[in-house]
Design an enzyme around this catalytic site. Sequence first.
Site, PDB file in Angstrom:
ATOM      1  N   SER A   1       0.854  -1.194   0.000  1.00  0.00           N
ATOM      2  CA  SER A   1       0.000   0.000   0.000  1.00  0.00           C
ATOM      3  C   SER A   1       0.887   1.240   0.000  1.00  0.00           C
ATOM      4  O   SER A   1       1.663   1.457   0.937  1.00  0.00           O
ATOM      5  CB  SER A   1      -0.892   0.016   1.239  1.00  0.00           C
ATOM      6  OG  SER A   1      -1.480   1.295   1.376  1.00  0.00           O
TER       7      SER A   1
ATOM      8  N   HIS B   1      -1.403  -1.473  -4.204  1.00  0.00           N
ATOM      9  CA  HIS B   1      -2.628  -1.055  -3.511  1.00  0.00           C
ATOM     10  C   HIS B   1      -2.624   0.461  -3.329  1.00  0.00           C
ATOM     11  O   HIS B   1      -1.694   1.022  -2.733  1.00  0.00           O
ATOM     12  CB  HIS B   1      -2.699  -1.758  -2.160  1.00  0.00           C
ATOM     13  CG  HIS B   1      -3.968  -1.564  -1.414  1.00  0.00           C
ATOM     14  ND1 HIS B   1      -5.101  -2.311  -1.643  1.00  0.00           N
ATOM     15  CD2 HIS B   1      -4.291  -0.707  -0.427  1.00  0.00           C
ATOM     16  CE1 HIS B   1      -6.069  -1.935  -0.832  1.00  0.00           C
ATOM     17  NE2 HIS B   1      -5.603  -0.945  -0.074  1.00  0.00           N
TER      18      HIS B   1
ATOM     19  N   ASP C   1      -4.783   3.646  -1.917  1.00  0.00           N
ATOM     20  CA  ASP C   1      -5.881   4.021  -1.026  1.00  0.00           C
ATOM     21  C   ASP C   1      -6.399   5.410  -1.364  1.00  0.00           C
ATOM     22  O   ASP C   1      -5.719   6.415  -1.162  1.00  0.00           O
ATOM     23  CB  ASP C   1      -5.393   3.992   0.424  1.00  0.00           C
ATOM     24  CG  ASP C   1      -5.133   2.585   0.906  1.00  0.00           C
ATOM     25  OD1 ASP C   1      -6.063   1.767   0.855  1.00  0.00           O
ATOM     26  OD2 ASP C   1      -3.987   2.300   1.317  1.00  0.00           O
TER      27      ASP C   1
ATOM     28  N   MET D   1      -9.009   8.203  -0.430  1.00  0.00           N
ATOM     29  CA  MET D   1      -9.856   8.637   0.700  1.00  0.00           C
ATOM     30  C   MET D   1     -10.366  10.044   0.435  1.00  0.00           C
ATOM     31  O   MET D   1      -9.618  10.899  -0.055  1.00  0.00           O
ATOM     32  CB  MET D   1      -9.053   8.629   1.996  1.00  0.00           C
ATOM     33  CG  MET D   1      -8.391   7.302   2.322  1.00  0.00           C
ATOM     34  SD  MET D   1      -7.611   7.358   3.941  1.00  0.00           S
ATOM     35  CE  MET D   1      -6.635   5.850   3.895  1.00  0.00           C
TER      36      MET D   1
ATOM     37  N   HIS E   1      -8.396   1.030  -3.848  1.00  0.00           N
ATOM     38  CA  HIS E   1      -9.291   0.843  -2.701  1.00  0.00           C
ATOM     39  C   HIS E   1      -9.948   2.180  -2.413  1.00  0.00           C
ATOM     40  O   HIS E   1      -9.326   3.080  -1.846  1.00  0.00           O
ATOM     41  CB  HIS E   1      -8.449   0.346  -1.504  1.00  0.00           C
ATOM     42  CG  HIS E   1      -9.228   0.201  -0.234  1.00  0.00           C
ATOM     43  ND1 HIS E   1      -8.615   0.056   0.987  1.00  0.00           N
ATOM     44  CD2 HIS E   1     -10.566   0.153   0.010  1.00  0.00           C
ATOM     45  CE1 HIS E   1      -9.545  -0.058   1.927  1.00  0.00           C
ATOM     46  NE2 HIS E   1     -10.738   0.009   1.359  1.00  0.00           N
TER      47      HIS E   1
ATOM     48  N   MET F   1     -12.112   4.480  -0.493  1.00  0.00           N
ATOM     49  CA  MET F   1     -12.795   4.755   0.784  1.00  0.00           C
ATOM     50  C   MET F   1     -13.478   6.098   0.625  1.00  0.00           C
ATOM     51  O   MET F   1     -13.051   7.122   1.163  1.00  0.00           O
ATOM     52  CB  MET F   1     -11.756   4.759   1.919  1.00  0.00           C
ATOM     53  CG  MET F   1     -11.267   3.356   2.257  1.00  0.00           C
ATOM     54  SD  MET F   1      -9.692   3.340   3.125  1.00  0.00           S
ATOM     55  CE  MET F   1      -8.599   3.387   1.713  1.00  0.00           C
TER      56      MET F   1
ATOM     57  N   MET G   1     -11.513  -5.655   5.715  1.00  0.00           N
ATOM     58  CA  MET G   1     -10.679  -4.717   6.474  1.00  0.00           C
ATOM     59  C   MET G   1     -10.362  -5.293   7.844  1.00  0.00           C
ATOM     60  O   MET G   1     -11.260  -5.711   8.575  1.00  0.00           O
ATOM     61  CB  MET G   1     -11.402  -3.371   6.651  1.00  0.00           C
ATOM     62  CG  MET G   1     -11.570  -2.539   5.392  1.00  0.00           C
ATOM     63  SD  MET G   1     -10.029  -2.144   4.543  1.00  0.00           S
ATOM     64  CE  MET G   1      -9.133  -1.227   5.808  1.00  0.00           C
TER      65      MET G   1
ATOM     66  N   ASP H   1      -6.724  -6.259   4.566  1.00  0.00           N
ATOM     67  CA  ASP H   1      -6.084  -4.941   4.548  1.00  0.00           C
ATOM     68  C   ASP H   1      -6.097  -4.338   5.943  1.00  0.00           C
ATOM     69  O   ASP H   1      -7.166  -4.087   6.507  1.00  0.00           O
ATOM     70  CB  ASP H   1      -6.857  -4.041   3.564  1.00  0.00           C
ATOM     71  CG  ASP H   1      -6.234  -2.668   3.403  1.00  0.00           C
ATOM     72  OD1 ASP H   1      -5.150  -2.412   3.964  1.00  0.00           O
ATOM     73  OD2 ASP H   1      -6.851  -1.847   2.694  1.00  0.00           O
TER      74      ASP H   1
HETATM   75  C1  DX5 Z   1      -6.233   1.843   5.645  1.00  0.00           C
HETATM   76  C2  DX5 Z   1      -5.800   1.429   4.275  1.00  0.00           C
HETATM   77  C3  DX5 Z   1      -4.701   0.449   4.231  1.00  0.00           C
HETATM   78  C4  DX5 Z   1      -3.411   0.912   4.845  1.00  0.00           C
HETATM   79  C5  DX5 Z   1      -2.764  -0.276   5.476  1.00  0.00           C
HETATM   80  O1  DX5 Z   1      -7.476   2.461   5.578  1.00  0.00           O
HETATM   81  O2  DX5 Z   1      -6.894   0.858   3.564  1.00  0.00           O
HETATM   82  O3  DX5 Z   1      -4.470  -0.012   2.903  1.00  0.00           O
HETATM   83  O4  DX5 Z   1      -2.519   1.472   3.934  1.00  0.00           O
HETATM   84  O5  DX5 Z   1      -1.649   0.141   6.155  1.00  0.00           O
HETATM   85  P1  DX5 Z   1      -0.885  -0.828   7.164  1.00  0.00           P
HETATM   86  O6  DX5 Z   1      -0.441  -2.017   6.374  1.00  0.00           O
HETATM   87  O7  DX5 Z   1       0.216   0.014   7.684  1.00  0.00           O
HETATM   88  O8  DX5 Z   1      -1.889  -1.229   8.227  1.00  0.00           O
HETATM   89 ZN    ZN Z   2      -6.459  -0.081   1.624  1.00  0.00          ZN
END
Ligand code: DX5
Ligand code: ZN
Length: 229
Positions: A13, A36, A38, A40, A69, A71, A140, A178
């Site tokens: 990620s 990956h 993210d 947001m 991903h 969010m 998650m 994740d």
């Molecule tokens: C959190 C993200 C994850 C995050 C995971 O909302 O969806 O993908 O990057 O990070 P680690 O592996 O550090 O928990």
């Molecule tokens: Zn993620």
Amino acid sequence: MSGNVDRPLIAPSILAADFARLADEVAAASGADWLHVDVMDNHFVPNLTLGLPVVESLLKATDIPMDCHLMIEDPQRWAPPYAEAGAYNVTFHAEATDNPVGVARDIRAAGAKAGLSVKPGTPLEPYLEILREFDTLLIMSVEPGFGGQKFIPEVLAKVGTARRLVDSGELTVVVEIDGGINADTIEQAAAAGVDCFVAGSAVYGADDPAAAVRALRAKAAAASAHLRL
Ligand code: DX5
Ligand code: ZN
């Protein structure tokens, strides 16, 4: 046999990477199966990261399949453009829409695989019927929004449910996890039946991200070997 992907897959990620050097950071995680990303929106989760323009640039910078991903609120409106841009897989949250099947169909029609994600407290049962419309299921193991949180082992019950449905042929989703995945937690997730492991801080917090990817994959492979007999 247990599913139809060449697992285990490791998906670093980039949330934990240096955002000023994203292309270099992606290259540093060579050997990754998926990348990956993210997204947001500061509404669905209390954090803001990046959006479509950055994903479009990243797609030009790497050949690693991109695992977006989302969010975000209103995935019906915002998810398909990530597929059109060339993302390999576009995952949105079950909690963010009352029409997950419609969003999945739009993502697939735009040329990507479609993923459904559930927060730690969201049960799987209401969604089992519609999972045939999806290619990936992202479970998650932390509250979405931030990297570096502690793994929540209780979500492994959902992994087990999904694994059984895939192994029995009722579903064909890639089971992805994740949050809080690292050298200490990946084995229990692998033993429960995860196919694809997202890891942010465990990869980008390491001195050698590519070596961290290899080490995580080796641990996951050893811990899930019995599932592939
Ligand atoms: C959190 C993200 C994850 C995050 C995971 O909302 O969806 O993908 O990057 O990070 P680690 O592996 O550090 O928990
Ligand atoms: Zn993620």
